[in-house]
Design a protein around this motif. Structure first.
Motif, PDB file in Angstrom:
ATOM      1  N   LEU A  88       0.831  -1.203   0.000  1.00 48.73           N
ATOM      2  CA  LEU A  88       0.000   0.000   0.000  1.00 48.73           C
ATOM      3  C   LEU A  88       0.870   1.259   0.000  1.00 48.73           C
ATOM      4  O   LEU A  88       1.897   1.310   0.664  1.00 48.73           O
ATOM      5  CB  LEU A  88      -0.923   0.021   1.220  1.00 48.73           C
ATOM      6  CG  LEU A  88      -2.136  -0.899   1.162  1.00 48.73           C
ATOM      7  CD1 LEU A  88      -2.902  -0.842   2.471  1.00 48.73           C
ATOM      8  CD2 LEU A  88      -3.046  -0.518   0.010  1.00 48.73           C
ATOM      9  N   PRO A  89       0.429   2.284  -0.738  1.00 48.09           N
ATOM     10  CA  PRO A  89       1.194   3.539  -0.755  1.00 48.09           C
ATOM     11  C   PRO A  89       0.959   4.329   0.530  1.00 48.09           C
ATOM     12  O   PRO A  89       0.059   4.033   1.308  1.00 48.09           O
ATOM     13  CB  PRO A  89       0.615   4.284  -1.960  1.00 48.09           C
ATOM     14  CG  PRO A  89      -0.781   3.779  -2.073  1.00 48.09           C
ATOM     15  CD  PRO A  89      -0.725   2.339  -1.625  1.00 48.09           C
ATOM     16  N   GLY A  90       1.754   5.328   0.726  1.00 48.84           N
ATOM     17  CA  GLY A  90       1.632   6.174   1.907  1.00 48.84           C
ATOM     18  C   GLY A  90       2.725   5.852   2.906  1.00 48.84           C
ATOM     19  O   GLY A  90       3.652   5.079   2.633  1.00 48.84           O
ATOM     20  N   THR A  91       2.615   6.439   4.067  1.00 47.08           N
ATOM     21  CA  THR A  91       3.616   6.180   5.098  1.00 47.08           C
ATOM     22  C   THR A  91       3.448   4.758   5.618  1.00 47.08           C
ATOM     23  O   THR A  91       2.395   4.132   5.444  1.00 47.08           O
ATOM     24  CB  THR A  91       3.468   7.174   6.265  1.00 47.08           C
ATOM     25  OG1 THR A  91       2.219   6.939   6.908  1.00 47.08           O
ATOM     26  CG2 THR A  91       3.562   8.614   5.783  1.00 47.08           C
ATOM     27  N   ARG A  92       4.487   4.264   6.260  1.00 48.42           N
ATOM     28  CA  ARG A  92       4.440   2.897   6.778  1.00 48.42           C
ATOM     29  C   ARG A  92       3.316   2.724   7.801  1.00 48.42           C
ATOM     30  O   ARG A  92       2.608   1.729   7.802  1.00 48.42           O
ATOM     31  CB  ARG A  92       5.778   2.527   7.400  1.00 48.42           C
ATOM     32  CG  ARG A  92       5.759   1.114   7.956  1.00 48.42           C
ATOM     33  CD  ARG A  92       7.103   0.634   8.298  1.00 48.42           C
ATOM     34  NE  ARG A  92       7.803   0.433   7.034  1.00 48.42           N
ATOM     35  CZ  ARG A  92       9.001  -0.097   6.948  1.00 48.42           C
ATOM     36  NH1 ARG A  92       9.645  -0.450   8.021  1.00 48.42           N
ATOM     37  NH2 ARG A  92       9.586  -0.263   5.789  1.00 48.42           N
ATOM     38  N   ALA A  93       3.138   3.705   8.666  1.00 47.65           N
ATOM     39  CA  ALA A  93       2.095   3.630   9.693  1.00 47.65           C
ATOM     40  C   ALA A  93       0.699   3.581   9.067  1.00 47.65           C
ATOM     41  O   ALA A  93      -0.159   2.817   9.507  1.00 47.65           O
ATOM     42  CB  ALA A  93       2.203   4.811  10.644  1.00 47.65           C
ATOM     43  N   GLU A  94       0.470   4.382   8.040  1.00 52.82           N
ATOM     44  CA  GLU A  94      -0.827   4.376   7.368  1.00 52.82           C
ATOM     45  C   GLU A  94      -1.081   3.051   6.660  1.00 52.82           C
ATOM     46  O   GLU A  94      -2.198   2.526   6.691  1.00 52.82           O
ATOM     47  CB  GLU A  94      -0.911   5.525   6.366  1.00 52.82           C
ATOM     48  CG  GLU A  94      -0.997   6.894   6.999  1.00 52.82           C
ATOM     49  CD  GLU A  94      -0.895   8.005   5.976  1.00 52.82           C
ATOM     50  OE1 GLU A  94      -0.494   7.745   4.817  1.00 52.82           O
ATOM     51  OE2 GLU A  94      -1.206   9.152   6.339  1.00 52.82           O
ATOM     52  N   ALA A  95      -0.042   2.520   6.007  1.00 50.41           N
ATOM     53  CA  ALA A  95      -0.197   1.248   5.298  1.00 50.41           C
ATOM     54  C   ALA A  95      -0.492   0.106   6.269  1.00 50.41           C
ATOM     55  O   ALA A  95      -1.356  -0.728   6.010  1.00 50.41           O
ATOM     56  CB  ALA A  95       1.066   0.947   4.494  1.00 50.41           C
ATOM     57  N   GLY A 134       9.380  -8.629  -1.608  1.00 47.60           N
ATOM     58  CA  GLY A 134      10.557  -8.330  -0.814  1.00 47.60           C
ATOM     59  C   GLY A 134      10.307  -8.278   0.680  1.00 47.60           C
ATOM     60  O   GLY A 134      11.094  -7.689   1.420  1.00 47.60           O
ATOM     61  N   ALA A 135       9.242  -8.898   1.145  1.00 47.81           N
ATOM     62  CA  ALA A 135       8.915  -8.839   2.566  1.00 47.81           C
ATOM     63  C   ALA A 135       9.827  -9.706   3.420  1.00 47.81           C
ATOM     64  O   ALA A 135       9.907  -9.510   4.626  1.00 47.81           O
ATOM     65  CB  ALA A 135       7.467  -9.264   2.784  1.00 47.81           C
ATOM     66  N   PHE A 136      10.535 -10.656   2.823  1.00 47.91           N
ATOM     67  CA  PHE A 136      11.374 -11.573   3.584  1.00 47.91           C
ATOM     68  C   PHE A 136      12.840 -11.203   3.528  1.00 47.91           C
ATOM     69  O   PHE A 136      13.698 -12.014   3.862  1.00 47.91           O
ATOM     70  CB  PHE A 136      11.183 -13.017   3.105  1.00 47.91           C
ATOM     71  CG  PHE A 136       9.771 -13.504   3.272  1.00 47.91           C
ATOM     72  CD1 PHE A 136       9.189 -13.563   4.525  1.00 47.91           C
ATOM     73  CD2 PHE A 136       9.037 -13.918   2.186  1.00 47.91           C
ATOM     74  CE1 PHE A 136       7.911 -14.013   4.708  1.00 47.91           C
ATOM     75  CE2 PHE A 136       7.744 -14.380   2.341  1.00 47.91           C
ATOM     76  CZ  PHE A 136       7.176 -14.430   3.611  1.00 47.91           C
ATOM     77  N   GLN A 137      13.151  -9.978   3.120  1.00 45.80           N
ATOM     78  CA  GLN A 137      14.542  -9.558   3.056  1.00 45.80           C
ATOM     79  C   GLN A 137      15.071  -9.322   4.454  1.00 45.80           C
ATOM     80  O   GLN A 137      14.357  -8.833   5.324  1.00 45.80           O
ATOM     81  CB  GLN A 137      14.682  -8.263   2.246  1.00 45.80           C
ATOM     82  CG  GLN A 137      14.354  -8.444   0.786  1.00 45.80           C
ATOM     83  CD  GLN A 137      14.432  -7.123   0.050  1.00 45.80           C
ATOM     84  OE1 GLN A 137      14.602  -6.069   0.659  1.00 45.80           O
ATOM     85  NE2 GLN A 137      14.277  -7.183  -1.256  1.00 45.80           N
ATOM     86  N   THR A 138      16.318  -9.673   4.660  1.00 44.12           N
ATOM     87  CA  THR A 138      16.930  -9.423   5.951  1.00 44.12           C
ATOM     88  C   THR A 138      17.651  -8.083   5.926  1.00 44.12           C
ATOM     89  O   THR A 138      18.000  -7.565   4.875  1.00 44.12           O
ATOM     90  CB  THR A 138      17.932 -10.538   6.312  1.00 44.12           C
ATOM     91  OG1 THR A 138      18.914 -10.611   5.284  1.00 44.12           O
ATOM     92  CG2 THR A 138      17.228 -11.866   6.444  1.00 44.12           C
ATOM     93  N   GLY A 139      17.859  -7.533   7.071  1.00 46.89           N
ATOM     94  CA  GLY A 139      18.546  -6.244   7.159  1.00 46.89           C
ATOM     95  C   GLY A 139      17.573  -5.161   7.571  1.00 46.89           C
ATOM     96  O   GLY A 139      16.394  -5.401   7.810  1.00 46.89           O
ATOM     97  N   SER A 140      18.079  -3.960   7.651  1.00 44.56           N
ATOM     98  CA  SER A 140      17.226  -2.861   8.101  1.00 44.56           C
ATOM     99  C   SER A 140      16.470  -2.264   6.928  1.00 44.56           C
ATOM    100  O   SER A 140      17.004  -2.112   5.838  1.00 44.56           O
ATOM    101  CB  SER A 140      18.070  -1.782   8.776  1.00 44.56           C
ATOM    102  OG  SER A 140      18.935  -1.204   7.830  1.00 44.56           O
ATOM    103  N   ALA A 141      15.229  -1.963   7.178  1.00 48.50           N
ATOM    104  CA  ALA A 141      14.400  -1.324   6.159  1.00 48.50           C
ATOM    105  C   ALA A 141      14.402   0.181   6.420  1.00 48.50           C
ATOM    106  O   ALA A 141      14.231   0.624   7.535  1.00 48.50           O
ATOM    107  CB  ALA A 141      12.980  -1.879   6.217  1.00 48.50           C
ATOM    108  N   THR A 142      14.584   0.950   5.368  1.00 46.32           N
ATOM    109  CA  THR A 142      14.585   2.404   5.547  1.00 46.32           C
ATOM    110  C   THR A 142      13.478   3.053   4.793  1.00 46.32           C
ATOM    111  O   THR A 142      12.861   2.561   3.957  1.00 46.32           O
ATOM    112  CB  THR A 142      15.916   3.022   5.078  1.00 46.32           C
ATOM    113  OG1 THR A 142      16.212   2.567   3.780  1.00 46.32           O
ATOM    114  CG2 THR A 142      17.005   2.687   6.055  1.00 46.32           C
TER     115      THR A 142
END
Length: 108
Positions: A46-53, A100-108
């Motif tokens: 979903l588009p928008g900020t992470r909190a909204e999604a 790409g939901a299973f990628q490891t590492g930090s999401a920015t």
């Protein structure tokens, strides 16, 4: 020796109760699984900020769970309901992986 109608009725009643119990278990566990996978996918795409999604995805998960529960009880057989839920769960998992939901590492 004649067969008692009571014995035949109790066998059918037992089979019916088993089918209803199987649908209840499938609806609760399968509904939760499908709703969790679908809301995770929605939160990612979903588009928008992470909190909204995430908020929108979690709100949608209630409707998804209700739809799955209704569909499990409307399906012709328990086996068909389990097969379809398994296929949907597999498709959602593959789509999550492709998004790409299973990628490891930090999401920015």
């Amino acid at each position: 020796m004649s067969t008692s109608p009571v014995g035949a009725h109790s066998g059918r009643a037992r089979a019916y109760r088993f089918a209803v119990a199987a649908r209840v278990l499938l609806a609760s566990a399968g509904g939760y699984g499908i709703a969790a996978l679908a809301s995770a996918l929605l939160a990612v795409v979903l588009p928008g900020t992470r909190a909204e999604a995430v908020s929108a995805a979690l709100i949608a998960s209630f409707a998804i769970m209700a739809a799955v529960v209704i569909w499990v009880f409307a399906a012709r057989t328990v086996g068909r309901a389990a097969l379809v839920l398994g296929i949907v769960a597999a498709l959602l998992t593959v789509t999550l992986w492709l998004a790409g939901a299973f990628q490891t590492g930090s999401a920015t």
